[in-house]
Write a protein that holds these residues in place. Structure first.
Motif, PDB file in Angstrom:
ATOM      1  N   ARG A 165       4.869  10.068  -8.642  1.00  0.00           N
ATOM      2  CA  ARG A 165       6.250   9.555  -8.633  1.00  0.00           C
ATOM      3  C   ARG A 165       6.283   8.045  -8.430  1.00  0.00           C
ATOM      4  NH1 ARG A 165       9.398  12.056  -4.490  1.00  0.00           N
ATOM      5  NH2 ARG A 165       7.535  13.027  -3.617  1.00  0.00           N
ATOM      6  N   MET A 166       5.367   7.549  -7.612  1.00  0.00           N
ATOM      7  CA  MET A 166       5.346   6.082  -7.433  1.00  0.00           C
ATOM      8  C   MET A 166       4.934   5.395  -8.726  1.00  0.00           C
ATOM      9  SD  MET A 166       4.153   5.050  -3.625  1.00  0.00           S
ATOM     10  CE  MET A 166       4.578   3.338  -3.719  1.00  0.00           C
ATOM     11  N   PHE A 167       3.935   6.000  -9.415  1.00  0.00           N
ATOM     12  CA  PHE A 167       3.463   5.388 -10.668  1.00  0.00           C
ATOM     13  C   PHE A 167       4.625   5.318 -11.675  1.00  0.00           C
ATOM     14  CE2 PHE A 167       1.452   5.062 -14.758  1.00  0.00           C
ATOM     15  CZ  PHE A 167       0.322   4.297 -14.538  1.00  0.00           C
ATOM     16  N   SER A 184      -2.838   5.014   1.350  1.00  0.00           N
ATOM     17  CA  SER A 184      -1.451   4.978   1.855  1.00  0.00           C
ATOM     18  C   SER A 184      -0.508   4.555   0.726  1.00  0.00           C
ATOM     19  CB  SER A 184      -1.330   3.996   3.021  1.00  0.00           C
ATOM     20  OG  SER A 184      -1.392   2.671   2.526  1.00  0.00           O
ATOM     21  N   THR A 185       0.742   4.943   0.895  1.00  0.00           N
ATOM     22  CA  THR A 185       1.753   4.572  -0.123  1.00  0.00           C
ATOM     23  C   THR A 185       1.935   3.047  -0.144  1.00  0.00           C
ATOM     24  OG1 THR A 185       3.255   5.372   1.574  1.00  0.00           O
ATOM     25  CG2 THR A 185       3.147   6.648  -0.454  1.00  0.00           C
ATOM     26  N   ALA A 186       1.712   2.402   1.001  1.00  0.00           N
ATOM     27  CA  ALA A 186       1.818   0.935   1.030  1.00  0.00           C
ATOM     28  C   ALA A 186       0.726   0.319   0.156  1.00  0.00           C
ATOM     29  CB  ALA A 186       1.702   0.425   2.460  1.00  0.00           C
ATOM     30  N   HIS A 187      -0.486   0.917   0.187  1.00  0.00           N
ATOM     31  CA  HIS A 187      -1.567   0.422  -0.672  1.00  0.00           C
ATOM     32  C   HIS A 187      -1.220   0.614  -2.133  1.00  0.00           C
ATOM     33  CE1 HIS A 187      -4.938   0.514   2.571  1.00  0.00           C
ATOM     34  NE2 HIS A 187      -4.318  -0.638   2.498  1.00  0.00           N
ATOM     35  N   SER A 224      13.969   4.875  -3.476  1.00  0.00           N
ATOM     36  CA  SER A 224      12.865   3.905  -3.583  1.00  0.00           C
ATOM     37  C   SER A 224      11.763   4.200  -2.558  1.00  0.00           C
ATOM     38  CB  SER A 224      13.380   2.478  -3.391  1.00  0.00           C
ATOM     39  OG  SER A 224      13.670   2.256  -2.039  1.00  0.00           O
ATOM     40  N   VAL A 225      12.072   5.058  -1.595  1.00  0.00           N
ATOM     41  CA  VAL A 225      11.020   5.450  -0.638  1.00  0.00           C
ATOM     42  C   VAL A 225      10.556   6.849  -1.035  1.00  0.00           C
ATOM     43  CG1 VAL A 225      10.403   5.718   1.784  1.00  0.00           C
ATOM     44  CG2 VAL A 225      12.188   4.119   1.138  1.00  0.00           C
ATOM     45  N   ILE A 226       9.331   6.904  -1.498  1.00  0.00           N
ATOM     46  CA  ILE A 226       8.857   8.157  -2.076  1.00  0.00           C
ATOM     47  C   ILE A 226       8.038   8.925  -1.049  1.00  0.00           C
ATOM     48  CG2 ILE A 226       7.414   9.097  -3.924  1.00  0.00           C
ATOM     49  CD1 ILE A 226       8.467   6.532  -5.489  1.00  0.00           C
ATOM     50  N   LEU A 227       8.678   9.967  -0.514  1.00  0.00           N
ATOM     51  CA  LEU A 227       7.976  10.801   0.470  1.00  0.00           C
ATOM     52  C   LEU A 227       7.520  12.066  -0.239  1.00  0.00           C
ATOM     53  CD1 LEU A 227      10.260  10.422   3.611  1.00  0.00           C
ATOM     54  CD2 LEU A 227       8.440   8.936   2.770  1.00  0.00           C
ATOM     55  N   LYS A 234       7.405   4.974   7.026  1.00  0.00           N
ATOM     56  CA  LYS A 234       8.269   5.401   8.134  1.00  0.00           C
ATOM     57  C   LYS A 234       9.456   4.447   8.298  1.00  0.00           C
ATOM     58  CE  LYS A 234       4.582   5.394  10.842  1.00  0.00           C
ATOM     59  NZ  LYS A 234       3.514   5.237   9.845  1.00  0.00           N
ATOM     60  N   THR A 235       9.133   3.156   8.473  1.00  0.00           N
ATOM     61  CA  THR A 235      10.210   2.182   8.691  1.00  0.00           C
ATOM     62  C   THR A 235      11.095   2.063   7.445  1.00  0.00           C
ATOM     63  OG1 THR A 235       8.632   0.984  10.025  1.00  0.00           O
ATOM     64  CG2 THR A 235      10.652  -0.166   9.487  1.00  0.00           C
ATOM     65  N   SER A 236      10.440   2.051   6.287  1.00  0.00           N
ATOM     66  CA  SER A 236      11.207   1.912   5.042  1.00  0.00           C
ATOM     67  C   SER A 236      12.180   3.075   4.885  1.00  0.00           C
ATOM     68  CB  SER A 236      10.282   1.886   3.833  1.00  0.00           C
ATOM     69  OG  SER A 236       9.317   0.909   4.011  1.00  0.00           O
ATOM     70  N   PRO A 280      -0.009   7.782   9.487  1.00  0.00           N
ATOM     71  CA  PRO A 280      -0.803   6.545   9.410  1.00  0.00           C
ATOM     72  C   PRO A 280       0.053   5.343   9.011  1.00  0.00           C
ATOM     73  CG  PRO A 280      -1.233   7.958   7.530  1.00  0.00           C
ATOM     74  CD  PRO A 280      -0.367   8.749   8.450  1.00  0.00           C
ATOM     75  N   PRO A 281      -0.500   4.150   9.237  1.00  0.00           N
ATOM     76  CA  PRO A 281       0.264   2.946   8.874  1.00  0.00           C
ATOM     77  C   PRO A 281       0.544   2.917   7.368  1.00  0.00           C
ATOM     78  CG  PRO A 281      -1.689   2.368  10.158  1.00  0.00           C
ATOM     79  CD  PRO A 281      -1.800   3.818   9.848  1.00  0.00           C
ATOM     80  N   GLY A 282       1.698   2.353   7.030  1.00  0.00           N
ATOM     81  CA  GLY A 282       2.028   2.145   5.608  1.00  0.00           C
ATOM     82  C   GLY A 282       2.406   3.409   4.874  1.00  0.00           C
TER      83      GLY A 282
HETATM   84  N1  LIG Z   1       6.518   6.285   0.747  1.00  0.00           N
HETATM   85  C1  LIG Z   1       6.769   5.044   0.308  1.00  0.00           C
HETATM   86  N2  LIG Z   1       7.558   4.820  -0.732  1.00  0.00           N
HETATM   87  C2  LIG Z   1       7.798   3.579  -1.159  1.00  0.00           C
HETATM   88  N3  LIG Z   1       7.309   2.476  -0.576  1.00  0.00           N
HETATM   89  C3  LIG Z   1       6.528   2.640   0.481  1.00  0.00           C
HETATM   90  C4  LIG Z   1       6.227   3.917   0.989  1.00  0.00           C
HETATM   91  N4  LIG Z   1       5.430   3.778   2.038  1.00  0.00           N
HETATM   92  C5  LIG Z   1       5.231   2.467   2.219  1.00  0.00           C
HETATM   93  N5  LIG Z   1       5.901   1.781   1.292  1.00  0.00           N
HETATM   94  C6  LIG Z   1       5.944   0.323   1.177  1.00  0.00           C
HETATM   95  O1  LIG Z   1       4.920  -0.201   2.014  1.00  0.00           O
HETATM   96  C7  LIG Z   1       5.399  -1.220   2.876  1.00  0.00           C
HETATM   97  C8  LIG Z   1       5.189  -0.820   4.334  1.00  0.00           C
HETATM   98  O2  LIG Z   1       5.911   0.359   4.613  1.00  0.00           O
HETATM   99  P1  LIG Z   1       6.501   0.736   6.021  1.00  0.00           P
HETATM  100  O3  LIG Z   1       6.591  -0.475   6.884  1.00  0.00           O
HETATM  101  O4  LIG Z   1       7.744   1.524   5.828  1.00  0.00           O
HETATM  102  O5  LIG Z   1       5.369   1.661   6.580  1.00  0.00           O
HETATM  103  P2  LIG Z   1       5.237   2.282   8.044  1.00  0.00           P
HETATM  104  O6  LIG Z   1       4.835   3.699   7.867  1.00  0.00           O
HETATM  105  O7  LIG Z   1       6.465   2.050   8.828  1.00  0.00           O
HETATM  106  O8  LIG Z   1       4.034   1.431   8.592  1.00  0.00           O
HETATM  107  P3  LIG Z   1       3.612   1.187  10.137  1.00  0.00           P
HETATM  108  O9  LIG Z   1       3.262   2.510  10.732  1.00  0.00           O
HETATM  109  O10 LIG Z   1       2.421   0.294  10.013  1.00  0.00           O
HETATM  110  O11 LIG Z   1       4.783   0.549  10.792  1.00  0.00           O
HETATM  111  C9  LIG Z   1       6.846  -1.412   2.511  1.00  0.00           C
HETATM  112  O12 LIG Z   1       6.930  -2.548   1.672  1.00  0.00           O
HETATM  113  C10 LIG Z   1       7.250  -0.202   1.725  1.00  0.00           C
HETATM  114  O13 LIG Z   1       8.114  -0.546   0.665  1.00  0.00           O
END
Ligand SMILES: Nc1ncnc2c1ncn2[C@@H]1O[C@H](COP(=O)(O)OP(=O)(O)OP(=O)(O)O)[C@@H](O)[C@H]1O
Length: 549
Positions: A490-492, A516-519, A319-322, A365-367, A360-362
């Motif tokens: 892949r996200m689409f 960003s992937t979060a966007h 579910s985390v698409i890198l 990374k955390t996910s 960058p944010p979103g």
């Molecule tokens: N690569 C991804 N694949 C799937 N979902 C993603 C991805 N990146 C971000 N998201 C979604 O966006 C939201 C924020 O992601 P996340 O907190 O992991 O980003 P981050 O890189 O840790 O951000 P920050 O640097 O601001 O802490 C989550 O709900 C997550 O599901």
């Protein structure tokens, strides 16, 4: 002065009557003092008897002028024995004093021609002995009750420091829920007595334990757990009656966490003592069952790790698409590390591996770290370097005692120590007192031979001190950037599985944009019912301007 005494002394001169009453009062005071000291000596005896079989190194606490002082049994036991002897000596002296006073009183009566009547005995010396006698009787009754309690009942005490404390609270509240359901489902045929017994066993004093759960979309849900409050509760388990007493010590605090000291004491008939083992096992199984298939997040609490909120449902790694292969490369590296403990051991290399996810944010990374923990069936310890009162020693300790099979997570590490750190290292981060070298030492894992997986995240790798991210501290640095065309596609298709053609159109419209992937996730959530709308409205993705309807 009692009426009888006044009547008795009415025939005497006021001075003599006053003297007589003074003697009587003094004798009574001494007798009461003797009674009190006997009780105190008896209590010392109880504590001594309890401590004697214990190991000398066991800790014990004493409150002195409102300050809790920690000692060991071997230090305290001799002091208690000395105290008890001292009390006994004082009692001996008081008895002598009593006898002397009694003789003086008799002489005084003789000198003043007063006959030692029965009334004198009743209201004078004997009254004093009645005082002492009552104290002895009270003691006797207390001892008798204590003896009966020891013979018939058996208790088990669980202090709040013990791991099983939280398990027990949750288990008891679950028993209450079972009983309420039972009560609700009882038919009209159920006897009045049965219903009344069940009702009586429901705790009336409840305490609430609230847990938060933050969902990926940022929303928070709250769960209220009703647990037995302070005081005594009775419940029936497998036909045995058990009393539960939850106590909070107002004057005693757990030094390590600063929270009040609490205990749960369970008491039942001694013939039912096996029930405690059973209950503890059930409570543990119940608590662990809540964690199956979930990731437990721990945060530091004083010098220990405590679960933070409810365990989270594991996030699936897919579910985390890198970007292509990134996820698999990190997973392979972690697997390679966790399977080669002996290799590290034989070469004397600290068994630790550090990862830095930056970008960058979103960007996920955390996910990704959460999903990785789920995949590995690990838990996550979130280390907050800005925590008030965190010191180098405590940081080192926390890294050493982290729960097994857990990932240590240091988020936004750039906020803690940057290149421009205070070279004198006097200043720690905000309210915490961790120094840069303290952090490096802790990361090096000098104190730990246990497996240690450390993940750090940052949005600004360029701000990090090179010493922090040199090999050995950070062994793998991975850039997670804005969405690449492959991630967009892949996200689409993850959100709209059957629309390959539309996926291509979507990517073509935004491939050269920094998104960003979060966007992207936010965009797909908004147009969750229509892939076509997601493609047609890519403008709102760029402008962040979503209109409802
Ligand atoms: N690569 C991804 N694949 C799937 N979902 C993603 C991805 N990146 C971000 N998201 C979604 O966006 C939201 C924020 O992601 P996340 O907190 O992991 O980003 P981050 O890189 O840790 O951000 P920050 O640097 O601001 O802490 C989550 O709900 C997550 O599901």
């Amino acid at each position: 002065m009692s009426a009888a005494s006044a009547q008795d002394s009415g025939k005497l001169s006021p001075a003599v009557a006053a003297e007589i009453n003074k003697y009587k009062q003094e004798l009574q005071n001494i007798a009461v003092k003797i009674g009190d000291l006997e009780t105190e000596a008896d209590e010392h005896g109880l504590v001594i008897d309890t401590m004697k079989p214990m190991s000398g190194d066991r800790k014990c606490f004493r409150l002195i002028n409102g300050v809790l002082v920690e000692r060991t049994v071997k230090e305290v036991l001799p002091a208690l024995e000395v105290n008890k002897k001292g009390i006994k000596d004082v009692i001996e002296k008081l008895l002598e004093e009593y006898k002397k006073k009694e003789t003086a009183f008799k002489e005084f009566q003789k000198k003043n021609g007063i006959q030692q009547t029965n009334s004198a005995n009743i209201f004078g010396i004997d009254t004093a002995w009645v005082g002492a006698g009552l104290a002895v009787l009270r003691q006797g009754a207390r001892r008798g009750a204590e003896l009966a309690r020891r013979q018939l009942l058996v208790s088990m005490e669980i202090p709040s420091k013990d791991k099983s404390y939280q398990w027990m609270l949750i288990w008891i509240s679950q028993q209450n829920q079972i009983n309420s359901r039972k009560l609700a489902s009882m038919s009209q045929q159920t006897s009045w007595l049965q219903k009344s017994i069940l009702k009586a066993a429901m705790p009336r004093q409840l305490a609430v334990e609230t847990s938060f759960k933050q969902h990926d979309n940022g929303s928070v849900s709250t769960n209220f757990n009703l647990v037995p409050g302070q005081g005594k509760h009775i419940f029936n388990y497998k036909g045995r009656w058990i009393q539960i007493e939850r106590l909070r010590e107002t004057k005693m605090v757990d030094f390590t966490t600063g929270s009040p000291w609490e205990t749960i004491t369970m008491t039942t008939l001694s013939r039912d003592r096996d029930v405690f083992d059973d209950i503890l096992t059930k409570a543990r199984e119940f608590a662990l069952a809540q964690q199956v298939g979930k990731t437990v997040l721990y945060t530091s609490f004083g010098p220990e790790w405590r679960p933070f909120g409810l365990p989270r449902k594991r996030r699936c790694l897919d579910s985390v698409i890198l970007d292509d292969n990134v996820s698999q490369t990190i997973l392979n590296d972690v697997h390679d590390f966790t399977r080669n403990g002996q290799w590290y051991d034989e070469r004397g290399i600290p068994y630790r591996r550090g990862y830095l996810l930056y970008g960058p944010p979103g960007s996920g990374k955390t996910s990704f770290i959460q999903a990785l923990a789920g995949e590995l069936e690990y838990n996550i310890c979130i280390l907050n370097l800005s925590e008030r009162g965190l010191t180098d020693d405590r940081l080192n300790h926390l890294l050493t005692v982290a729960p097994e099979r857990s990932i240590m997570l240091l988020e936004d590490i750039d906020a803690a120590f940057t290149k421009e750190r205070d070279q004198s290292e006097k200043a720690g981060y905000q309210q915490s007192m961790v120094t840069f070298s303290g952090l490096l030492n802790a990361l090096d894992g000098v104190a730990s031979s246990e497996e240690r997986l450390i993940f750090m995240t940052t949005n600004h790798i360029e701000r990090l001190d090179p010493a922090l991210i040199r090999p050995g501290r950070v062994d793998m640095k991975v850039f997670l950037g804005n969405a690449t065309p492959s991630q967009m596609r892949r996200m689409f298709t993850r959100f709209y599985p059957c629309d390959e053609q539309l996926a291509e159109s979507f990517v073509d419209k935004i491939r050269d944009k920094s998104i960003s992937t979060a966007h992207l996730q936010g965009h797909f959530v908004f147009y969750k019912h229509s892939a076509k709308a997601a493609v047609d409205n890519t403008d709102s993705l760029l402008t962040q301007n979503y209109k409802s309807g």
